[in-house]
Design a protein around this motif. Structure first.
Motif, PDB file in Angstrom:
ATOM      1  N   ASP A 186      46.719 -25.200  20.624  1.00  0.00           N
ATOM      2  CA  ASP A 186      47.016 -26.446  19.938  1.00  0.00           C
ATOM      3  C   ASP A 186      45.987 -27.531  20.272  1.00  0.00           C
ATOM      4  OD1 ASP A 186      47.854 -26.522  22.535  1.00  0.00           O
ATOM      5  OD2 ASP A 186      49.783 -27.450  22.130  1.00  0.00           O
TER       6      ASP A 186
ATOM      7  N   TYR B  31      42.919 -29.886  19.465  1.00  0.00           N
ATOM      8  CA  TYR B  31      42.364 -30.537  18.282  1.00  0.00           C
ATOM      9  C   TYR B  31      41.670 -31.811  18.729  1.00  0.00           C
ATOM     10  CZ  TYR B  31      42.453 -33.673  14.204  1.00  0.00           C
ATOM     11  OH  TYR B  31      42.105 -34.555  13.212  1.00  0.00           O
TER      12      TYR B  31
ATOM     13  N   ARG C 275      39.223 -35.259  16.940  1.00  0.00           N
ATOM     14  CA  ARG C 275      38.551 -35.919  15.825  1.00  0.00           C
ATOM     15  C   ARG C 275      37.899 -37.175  16.360  1.00  0.00           C
ATOM     16  NH1 ARG C 275      40.277 -40.223  13.171  1.00  0.00           N
ATOM     17  NH2 ARG C 275      39.282 -40.758  11.229  1.00  0.00           N
TER      18      ARG C 275
ATOM     19  N   GLU D  72      35.244 -33.244  13.547  1.00  0.00           N
ATOM     20  CA  GLU D  72      36.617 -32.794  13.751  1.00  0.00           C
ATOM     21  C   GLU D  72      36.599 -31.311  14.105  1.00  0.00           C
ATOM     22  OE1 GLU D  72      40.715 -33.338  11.301  1.00  0.00           O
ATOM     23  OE2 GLU D  72      39.029 -32.531  10.166  1.00  0.00           O
TER      24      GLU D  72
ATOM     25  N   LYS E  44      39.386 -28.341  14.449  1.00  0.00           N
ATOM     26  CA  LYS E  44      40.788 -27.982  14.206  1.00  0.00           C
ATOM     27  C   LYS E  44      41.186 -26.792  15.084  1.00  0.00           C
ATOM     28  CE  LYS E  44      40.952 -29.861   9.629  1.00  0.00           C
ATOM     29  NZ  LYS E  44      41.718 -29.847   8.427  1.00  0.00           N
ATOM     30  N   PRO E  45      42.488 -26.608  15.317  1.00  0.00           N
ATOM     31  CA  PRO E  45      42.952 -25.505  16.168  1.00  0.00           C
ATOM     32  C   PRO E  45      42.512 -24.120  15.702  1.00  0.00           C
ATOM     33  CG  PRO E  45      44.732 -27.062  15.786  1.00  0.00           C
ATOM     34  CD  PRO E  45      43.591 -27.474  14.896  1.00  0.00           C
TER      35      PRO E  45
ATOM     36  N   ARG F 107      35.434 -23.407  21.323  1.00  0.00           N
ATOM     37  CA  ARG F 107      36.561 -24.349  21.386  1.00  0.00           C
ATOM     38  C   ARG F 107      36.893 -24.645  22.848  1.00  0.00           C
ATOM     39  NH1 ARG F 107      38.758 -20.714  17.688  1.00  0.00           N
ATOM     40  NH2 ARG F 107      40.532 -20.259  19.017  1.00  0.00           N
TER      41      ARG F 107
ATOM     42  N   GLN G 266      36.971 -28.241  24.799  1.00  0.00           N
ATOM     43  CA  GLN G 266      38.159 -28.584  25.573  1.00  0.00           C
ATOM     44  C   GLN G 266      37.780 -28.929  27.014  1.00  0.00           C
ATOM     45  OE1 GLN G 266      41.477 -25.866  25.038  1.00  0.00           O
ATOM     46  NE2 GLN G 266      41.936 -26.005  27.214  1.00  0.00           N
TER      47      GLN G 266
ATOM     48  N   HIS H 252      48.501 -36.069  23.949  1.00  0.00           N
ATOM     49  CA  HIS H 252      48.008 -36.538  22.652  1.00  0.00           C
ATOM     50  C   HIS H 252      47.535 -37.972  22.857  1.00  0.00           C
ATOM     51  CE1 HIS H 252      48.799 -37.338  18.089  1.00  0.00           C
ATOM     52  NE2 HIS H 252      47.541 -37.535  18.442  1.00  0.00           N
TER      53      HIS H 252
END
Length: 159
Positions: free
Chosen positions: A16, A18, A20, A37, A39-40, A69, A73, A108
């Motif tokens: 999960d 993500y 941007r 951006e 995305k997952p 990814r 992260q 988040h």
């Protein structure tokens, strides 16, 4: 690209995850912006709209691997931005704004602040340390994203 990544990044990226990043302003040439951006599902999207001399918007999209990814992260986690607050950062103004949104597991964050022109702007801010964290994180994210997009859309393959 995988050989340059750490073992931690090569471990599974959070499903999960993500992010941007947006920076832009409305001025003499209309709405000018740059957006990145991830995305997952691994879709990396880049958009740039300068409108200078009526240029068309540039849009690039590529699908990146789980290890890429994971590297995005890792960069975000190690930056310390997840512990920051934009409460004392300069508010968006006529000069423009920038936004960073990150979803990482249960975390988040969504930041909005004025466009940062240089480290002089950062040092003049009320929360210079937090804004410096954002400034350097954005530089790292843009560098990795631009490198991936450039490699993906290279006309002549790299031998």
């Amino acid at each position: 690209f995988a050989c340059a990544f750490t073992r931690a990044a090569m471990a599974a990226a959070a499903p999960d995850f993500y992010f941007r990043y947006y920076v832009g302003h409305k001025g003499k040439f209309g709405h000018e912006f740059m957006e990145i951006e991830l995305k997952p599902d691994g879709r990396l999207r880049y958009a740039n709209n300068s409108n200078y001399k009526r240029d068309a918007i540039i849009r690039k999209e590529a699908t990146v691997s789980k290890s890429v990814r994971g590297e995005f992260q890792r960069i975000i986690q190690e930056s310390g931005v997840l512990e920051c607050s934009d409460e004392r950062w300069p508010e968006p103004d006529a000069g423009g704004k920038q936004e960073l949104e990150v979803v990482l597991g249960r975390d988040h964050i969504s930041f909005t602040c004025a466009k940062i022109g240089s480290l002089l702007d950062v040092n003049a801010a009320e929360d210079a340390d937090g804004l410096r964290t954002l400034y350097y994180l954005v530089q790292d994210l843009k560098c990795l994203a631009f490198g991936l997009v450039a490699a993906h859309f290279k006309i002549k393959p790299i031998p």
